[in-house]
Structure formats: C-alpha cells, structure tokens
Design a protein around this motif. Structure first.
Motif, PDB file in Angstrom:
ATOM      1  N   PHE A   1      25.818   2.190  13.515  1.00 55.08           N
ATOM      2  CA  PHE A   1      27.124   3.039  12.389  1.00 55.08           C
ATOM      3  C   PHE A   1      26.173   3.113  10.522  1.00 55.08           C
TER       4      PHE A   1
ATOM      5  N   LEU B   1      28.093  16.387   4.654  1.00 57.51           N
ATOM      6  CA  LEU B   1      29.603  16.796   4.255  1.00 57.51           C
ATOM      7  C   LEU B   1      27.769  17.324   3.091  1.00 57.51           C
TER       8      LEU B   1
ATOM      9  N   ALA C   1      37.199   6.444  19.581  1.00 51.14           N
ATOM     10  CA  ALA C   1      37.856   7.103  18.920  1.00 51.14           C
ATOM     11  C   ALA C   1      37.015   7.585  18.155  1.00 51.14           C
TER      12      ALA C   1
ATOM     13  N   ARG D   1      34.702  13.596   0.490  1.00 50.89           N
ATOM     14  CA  ARG D   1      33.320  12.869   1.155  1.00 50.89           C
ATOM     15  C   ARG D   1      33.209  11.567   0.234  1.00 50.89           C
TER      16      ARG D   1
ATOM     17  N   ASN E   1      35.047   9.867   2.673  1.00 47.81           N
ATOM     18  CA  ASN E   1      34.337   9.766   4.095  1.00 47.81           C
ATOM     19  C   ASN E   1      33.720   8.454   4.026  1.00 47.81           C
TER      20      ASN E   1
ATOM     21  N   ILE F   1      35.484   4.878   3.932  1.00 49.45           N
ATOM     22  CA  ILE F   1      36.098   5.004   4.492  1.00 49.45           C
ATOM     23  C   ILE F   1      35.491   3.931   6.338  1.00 49.45           C
ATOM     24  N   LEU F   2      33.943   4.669   6.283  1.00 49.40           N
ATOM     25  CA  LEU F   2      32.929   4.553   7.003  1.00 49.40           C
ATOM     26  C   LEU F   2      32.247   3.377   6.772  1.00 49.40           C
TER      27      LEU F   2
ATOM     28  N   GLN G   1      33.649   0.769   5.460  1.00 44.01           N
ATOM     29  CA  GLN G   1      34.390  -0.503   4.974  1.00 44.01           C
ATOM     30  C   GLN G   1      35.426  -0.854   6.360  1.00 44.01           C
ATOM     31  N   GLY G   2      35.264   0.094   7.346  1.00 42.15           N
ATOM     32  CA  GLY G   2      36.027   0.477   8.294  1.00 42.15           C
ATOM     33  C   GLY G   2      35.573  -0.473   9.540  1.00 42.15           C
ATOM     34  N   GLY G   3      33.901  -0.423   9.577  1.00 40.64           N
ATOM     35  CA  GLY G   3      33.022  -0.704  10.585  1.00 40.64           C
ATOM     36  C   GLY G   3      33.595  -0.389  12.264  1.00 40.64           C
ATOM     37  N   GLY G   4      33.569  -1.472  12.457  1.00 37.32           N
ATOM     38  CA  GLY G   4      33.255  -1.209  14.503  1.00 37.32           C
ATOM     39  C   GLY G   4      35.081  -0.469  14.514  1.00 37.32           C
ATOM     40  N   SER G   5      36.377  -1.111  13.544  1.00 36.82           N
ATOM     41  CA  SER G   5      37.542  -1.161  14.172  1.00 36.82           C
ATOM     42  C   SER G   5      38.128   0.455  14.142  1.00 36.82           C
ATOM     43  N   LEU G   6      36.803   1.201  13.214  1.00 37.92           N
ATOM     44  CA  LEU G   6      37.739   2.371  12.958  1.00 37.92           C
ATOM     45  C   LEU G   6      37.847   2.861  14.242  1.00 37.92           C
ATOM     46  N   PHE G   7      36.395   2.888  14.777  1.00 41.04           N
ATOM     47  CA  PHE G   7      35.672   3.472  16.214  1.00 41.04           C
ATOM     48  C   PHE G   7      36.565   2.906  17.618  1.00 41.04           C
TER      49      PHE G   7
ATOM     50  N   ARG H   1      40.019   8.575  14.890  1.00 37.28           N
ATOM     51  CA  ARG H   1      40.938   7.073  13.574  1.00 37.28           C
ATOM     52  C   ARG H   1      40.100   7.788  12.068  1.00 37.28           C
TER      53      ARG H   1
ATOM     54  N   ASP I   1      39.204  10.691  10.527  1.00 36.16           N
ATOM     55  CA  ASP I   1      39.506  11.323  10.219  1.00 36.16           C
ATOM     56  C   ASP I   1      41.123  11.502  10.056  1.00 36.16           C
TER      57      ASP I   1
ATOM     58  N   LYS J   1      41.709   8.205   9.076  1.00 32.45           N
ATOM     59  CA  LYS J   1      41.912   7.421   7.498  1.00 32.45           C
ATOM     60  C   LYS J   1      41.420   8.346   6.575  1.00 32.45           C
TER      61      LYS J   1
END
Lengths: 468, 468
Positions: free
Chosen positions: A124, A135, A317, B128, B131, B134-135, B137-143, B346, B348, B350
């Motif tokens: 990650f 970006l 994803a 930016r 982005n 989100i990245l 904060q999201g960790g694995g669940s975003l993927f 996901r 993008d 978010k």
C-alpha cells in the motif's frame, strides 16, 4: 434511530473509520444494536461525530462487506438479522434444513471462497507513494483526455510484461486497455459483430457466459476431457469462436497441453472469421513446473484474442484489464470503434505503469506466488487424510482445489454438512452453464486465496468432522 | 537516433518532465531535431537521464498532445513535419490551397476548439490531498471489489447534487456510475434491448450518433426548430426512443422550453416502451437567467433516462459518468445486467465523493462558471463588430458560440480564410448526421473554453482581418 455515540480517539494506532467500524460491530454483536434497526445516514453520522463523510462511509462499507449491515432501497442502512448473516446461499433452503432440522444455525467460521484474494501483503505504501508522485509531477496534462486505447507508454509496459511472462507476441498498438474484462467483452462484441456462435466449456466461468448471453450470441457448450475443450466437440458445434482458459480452466483447473492447443489453432485456421478468445485470468499463480506460455504465444496466424486483467494479480478494485487484438480485428476496431473513449483515467494508468515499470509488480507477484503456494501446500497436505473418501484435482495452479466425493455424497450434502460445522465450500455446479454430464453434482470447490494459514488448518479440522 | 542530453535541474521551479518537454520542444523549433527524426523510447530516455519512465512518458505525452511529435506503429516516436503540425484538418486540401496558392502555410495561433476546457484553475492540490487522505485512511478495504452500480455513498452524493442543482428526482438506487458516457450507453443497450428505433436531432452530438450506429439501433433524424426536436417530426419518425440535450443542445446551443419538454414527455407517455434519453453534458455552464432544471425533473411517469458526466465539469481524464434509470429499467438492469462489474475503481469513487461532499466541487463549478462567463462575454462583445456580416447564436450557455455568415460565405471558406490568419474555427457540418437542410453549410463554431482572455482578443483581431 439509534444514537451512535462513538468515542473517537484521533491519533491512536487505529484510524477513525476502524474505530467506528469496531464500535458498531461490537454493538451489533452484543445485541445493543438490534436486527432491523436503522443506522444514521453517513451524512448525519459524519455531522454528529464531526468527521468527514468518507470516513463514515468507509466504516459502513466495511460493515456491509462483512455482512453486519445491509443497505435497503429508499431507507438506508439496517442491522442484518443473524440468520441473514450466516444464510446458506445455495438457493435451496431445504437442504440446510434437512441437515439440521429446526436447529440453530452455526456461524460460518471458515469461508473457502474460490474468488477471494489476499490483499494483506499489498504494498500500500508504495502504491500511495507512486500515486502522490504522479499527481504532484503530472499537473494539468494528466487531467486531459487520453488515448482511447490507453496510454501508449502503459501499453508498451504491458506488451513487454506479456512477452516476458506469458510469451505473448504483440505490439503496443494491438493492446486495448479497458475498465475490466466485462467492458472489453462489450467492446469485442462491437468488433466481432453480432453473428457469432460461441463455444464454451462446461463448467466454465459463469460471468463470461452471462455476458455472452446478454449479447445476441448463440452459445454452444462443448464437452471437455482431461485436456480441456474437445476439438471433435468444437467441430460439431458449428461455432465461429471459442472461449477458453488454456492456462488454468475455471473452475476445473485443467491445463491445456500443447497438443490440444495446436488442434484448437488448427480449427481456427480452417475457416475465415474463426477466433479463439483466451481468458488468461490468473496465469500468474502456478506452483509446479515451468510457467506455461499463453495460447496466443503459439498463434502464428492471428486467430487468438488475448484477454488479461490486473484485478486478480494486483487488486480487485484496480479496474484495469487489457485485450490483445490480432491485426485484422485491430483494423476493424480502428474503423468501427475508434469513437469509444478510454475508460481508465490517465492518472490510474500512470500509477499502474510505474508500479509495473519500476519492478514493484514483479516483486509483488513473486511474493504472492510464494504466499499462495504456502496456503496451497498446506491445504493439499491436510487433504491427504481425505484421500480415501475424496479425489482431489485442480492442484498446481490458481487459488482453489476441487474435491469429488468417492462415497456418493452429493454436492448439496457436502455443502450442508460442512456448513453445519461452520465451513463454507462451493459447488462445482455453480459454474455449469448447460446440462450437466452427471446429476446431481458431487464436486465442491475449496478456495484458499483469501484465507490465512490458521484459517486453513481450522477449516480442515472442521471438514474432517463434517465429512470423515 | 538523436542523443537527448537534457541538463536536468531537480528541485528547480519547473518539474523534471516540463524541463524535458521544453528542451525537446526547443530542439524541434530550432531545427536541431529534424522532421522525421526518431526519438529514443521512453525506456531508453529514462535510463539515459536516470529518471523514472513515467517522467519521460509525461514529457512525450505533452509533446504528442501539442503535435510536436507523433507515435508510429511498430517504430516509436518521431518528430512531426511542420506541415503536419499546422495541417488544415477539413479533409479538403484544395480549400486551403485555393486561398493561398503555393504560399507558405500560417501556423495556427488561436484554436477556437469547441471541445477544449480550461484546467488551469483546477484545485490540483486539493485533489492530491484528498487522494492522499483516502489512500492512507482506506487501507485494504478500498482495494476489494465494489458495488457494480458504484459505491452507495457516492451515489447518495450524486443524487443530492443532481436534486439540488438539476432538479433530478431520484434515489441512489436508480443511479449507475460508469467509466464514461460511452460505457453507460453500452450498458443501456443491454437494458433497452436491440430493437430500438432512436430519434436524434440533426446536427447532434456526433459521438452518440456513432455509438448508436455501432449498436443494432435504427437511427432516424428528426427536424429541429428554435425549440429543439419537433414533436411532429418525432411522431412521424416511428421512433421508440429519442436522444435529446434539452438544457443545451450540441452543437446549436438551443435551450428547449418547458412547452416542448412537456410535449416530448407526452409523446413518451403515449405508448409503452418509449423513452427519452437526456444527455445533460454541460448544463453546469449557464450565464444568463436562472439555471434550467433537467427534463427528468418534469418527468412524472418514469420515461426519462438521465445521463451526466464529470468529464466536462471536473476534468476530461476523470472517467466518471452517471446514469439515472426509471424504475422499470432499473428492474431490467437488475435482472439482465447484474453481472456487469463496476468500471470505476473504488479509490477514484471515494476521491470524487469527498471532492463533492466536502464542497470543493461546488466551489470549483462557481469559479469555472465565472471564468467561462468572462471568456464568453469578451468573445460576445468582440463579435459586435461582426454583427453586420454574421448572425451570432448559441450564447448564454456552454463553451462555444455559432456564427452564420450573412453574405453567402460557405463554412469551408470561413474555415480556410480564418486559418490563413492563423485561427482555427470549426464547421457546424462536422455535427451533421444525415442530409443537411442547407448545403453547403454556412455556420462555424467558436469554442472559447480552452482559450485565455488574451488569446480570445488576439483571435478576434485576426478574424476581423480574415472576414470583415
């Protein structure tokens, strides 16, 4: 509506969304939030807790994904009933009922899902770093409309990767990058035209079958043997195209040997307008022997349409797939489909390009191959005890194995007895698309991609109790 | 091959890719890099300069976009010939030739492209930042794989935005998020089925025409008057669906008044299976009067399929569009198309959700409305001098105006005389999809979205020399 007074502790080791997720999960488990109860909207939760809406959404998403809550049309988020959480998903309620008449259902402890993957080793931080660099470096030029086929430099990267790892022979010009296989098949429909009679193996990958069904295609199923689709069956079928997964057939795991591949190519060369659609969906994960080159690698006459995806090898994803067109279809694409614009943002394409180009993808694949092999070996070893009662197939590649009962148990019985011990396994007949050779089915799929080593051991122990 | 020894100065005010881009551009302008000369591949340039490949790609992309270099199948990147750079793109070489027989061509100084947008005010740093958040904060669940229709929380956000800004009445359940309008139209084909006879205005948005043409749809063109598609023409056409842009018809700029809208809705209600496809592509940019609600807002019977995009309002590279389905088509989508997976990642989704949800989108739209209005007003004022010779239409909205000559000049003549002064304007007949009412065309489009105020002034002065 329930008042979700989460005590948030910013800056703690857990991020905000996880704290909210865990709080709500705990409330549900303890029965403080009761089945059917409505949760506040993400908006009002965000306002109430003074957090961003996306943080609230992330927490809900996690709960949704794990089945604690559900979203209902027009009404919002609800706490699931516990039966719903652990419901047997075969569509045949009676089967589970027969096994445990009137008894309490056992929660699913180990889920051998054949489609789950393991994201825990995903780099990650590398992905974030590349994202940030792209970006900050790209500025405005990244936000303008890109090439309809995908960024040229990404296609160069993909063509090199495909050549070195899969033996695919193609130029970047032959590659079309698209937002997932489904989109690429929609585009392929426009390239091939409507009058296609497509041959599929049976069982096969159900989604491809559904998608071809939503086209005006005639679908014909062709018998398989231990080498995959039979060419005699294909000849009888009168098909103009065949959809195959030569490196690892889903769901049977059959690897098509070179002899059969050459026969298929010969079939395709015998009449104009015949094509082979090669779906190389998880060829990255092979544990025994040398990597098997793609069917496209043996194609000298431009008869193979090659499709692959990063959704399996990187992350579900990541909506990026690629299709390699033979020259004649490339011409048709350019004449008939040039106006379809790109479906993947340039930013995402650049991130992916750098992830592959700078060697991270290769390192990640090697790590995952090792990780999945460890799970595969553990499961296979554990299944040695089952040898007397079950035949194990589909080993050596992919993310699942197949078990066929030797004592006449049906697939439904196997699923139900496993579930009574808290283990979910999946029926082969889910992938059947026409009449089955053998009814009822006797084979179940055990996926291990998404399970930890402890889960696998645990699952095996429970299956021993259920089946032996 | 040319040796590109760029002296890179990291950490300077300009980022690396810009330094490379400017170096190569200068070399081309000064003739040191000659037309036809081959450039190193991005890979070898990256190795040579010890930079990442994506940096090299970005520099080449910029040069490609501006027409300094071209990529050739199987061979790589080449320096363009200067004639190619400034070639008249009408497909009729003779026209330009007639104007300046044998003379040197004049470079295009001002390009009134009707499709260009202005990205210079885009809040890159906000994008930016979101982005990054989100990245991290999201960790694995975003993927993991998301909802096929798009993230529920993004659909909530879009439905609120559409309700408040466009009067659209819909629930999040009715929204499908997809990677661009083209994809959503492909999906719509699967929902509506193949037996559709679709009515389009003439001229119309060419890409939609091409896409419907690639379906098995019968296309019928219907006459327009000053209120848009005529309902008498629609009735005669025997169509089962009509594609309209009621808020701002492309390319004519016609705003459909409420009376005509209600007539269209009445037509749709008269027989089962009739639908209106509303493409609300640039409704955000209206400069005079109140915002005009969508056609969907007046639809009480579920006859309107509403389509909109963030590619125009945020950035062309943001491949996110949305389609609002009426209830009956939503049911059909759920039955027939549930297996088509999401086309936007996901992450993008978010990022976009937060960009809208936290108010950045609204602020950006307000800024851009002001920015485009300034350009619009300047162009309209400057065109006052042209009043005697030209009729100006299509003002008050969108990103272009239309000029029709009163002295009998043809569209081709106007384009050629403008280009002789270094100004590119565009013919209305580019958007004709059937026989034109009037031949040859006499109307040209002047887009101002992508031009600065100085460019517009400069362009006006040159057009005065060309046409008055």
């Amino acid at each position: 509506m329930y008042d979700l007074t989460v005590e948030l502790r910013p800056g703690r080791e857990k991020c905000l969304y996880e704290q909210i997720y865990e709080y709500i999960r705990q409330e549900i488990r303890e029965g403080k939030l009761r089945p059917g109860e409505r949760l506040p909207s993400t908006r009002s939760l965000a306002e109430y807790l003074q957090i961003s809406r996306s943080t609230a959404s992330l927490a809900y998403d996690q709960l949704l994904a794990e089945g604690y809550i559900a979203s209902q049309p027009y009404r919002g988020y609800y706490v699931c009933r516990m039966e719903e959480l652990y419901r047997l998903d075969t569509g045949e309620e009676s089967v589970a009922g027969e096994v445990e008449p009137g008894g309490a259902r056992v929660p699913c402890v180990v889920d051998f899902s054949p489609t789950a993957t393991d994201m825990s080793r995903f780099p990650f931080s590398v992905w974030r770093k590349i994202n940030k660099n792209i970006l900050s470096q790209g500025g405005g030029s990244l936000f303008v409309q890109g090439d309809a086929q995908g960024e040229y430099s990404l296609r160069e990267t993909i063509s090199r990767y495909l050549h070195s790892s899969r033996g695919v022979n193609c130029t970047p010009q032959q590659i079309i990058v698209g937002a997932g296989n489904d989109y690429l098949l929609l585009l392929l429909e426009k390239i091939l035209g409507r009058h296609v009679r497509i041959a599929m193996e049976n069982p096969t990958y159900k989604r491809a079958y559904q998608i071809f069904g939503s086209f005006a295609y005639e679908i014909t199923t062709v018998d398989m043997d231990e080498s995959g689709m039979t060419v005699s069956g294909l000849r009888q079928s009168d098909a103009t195209a065949a959809y195959v997964m030569p490196s690892h057939q889903y769901p049977t795991g059959v690897l098509m040997p070179i002899g059969r591949r050459l026969e298929l190519l010969k079939w395709a060369n015998e009449a104009p307008g015949r094509y082979l659609i090669e779906d190389d969906y998880d060829s990255e994960f092979r544990y025994k022997g040398k990597p098997i080159p793609s069917l496209q690698a043996s194609d000298t006459q431009g008869r193979v349409i090659y499709i692959g995806t990063f959704s399996k090898s990187i992350a579900p994803a990541i909506r990026v797939s690629y299709m390699v067109l033979p020259q004649d279809l490339l011409e048709r694409y350019r004449q008939q489909c040039y106006f379809y614009s790109a479906t993947v943002s340039r930013i995402d394409q650049k991130v992916l390009e750098e992830f592959i180009g700078e060697g991270y993808f290769e390192r990640y694949l090697n790590k995952m191959r090792k990780c999945y092999k460890e799970k595969h070996d553990l499961l296979l070893e554990g299944l040695a005890d089952f040898e007397a009662d079950f035949r194990v197939t589909g080993e050596n590649a992919g993310l699942h194995l197949l078990l066929t009962g030797r004592r006449g148990q049906t697939e439904d019985e196997l699923i139900a007895t496993a579930l009574a011990q808290g283990v979910r396994v999946y029926g082969l007949s889910d992938s059947l698309v026409g009449k089955a050779e053998e009814q009822p089915g006797r084979t179940v799929l055990l996926g291990y991609g998404g399970l930890g080593l402890e889960d696998i051991k645990n699952g095996l122990a429970l299956l021993r109790q259920a089946w032996l």
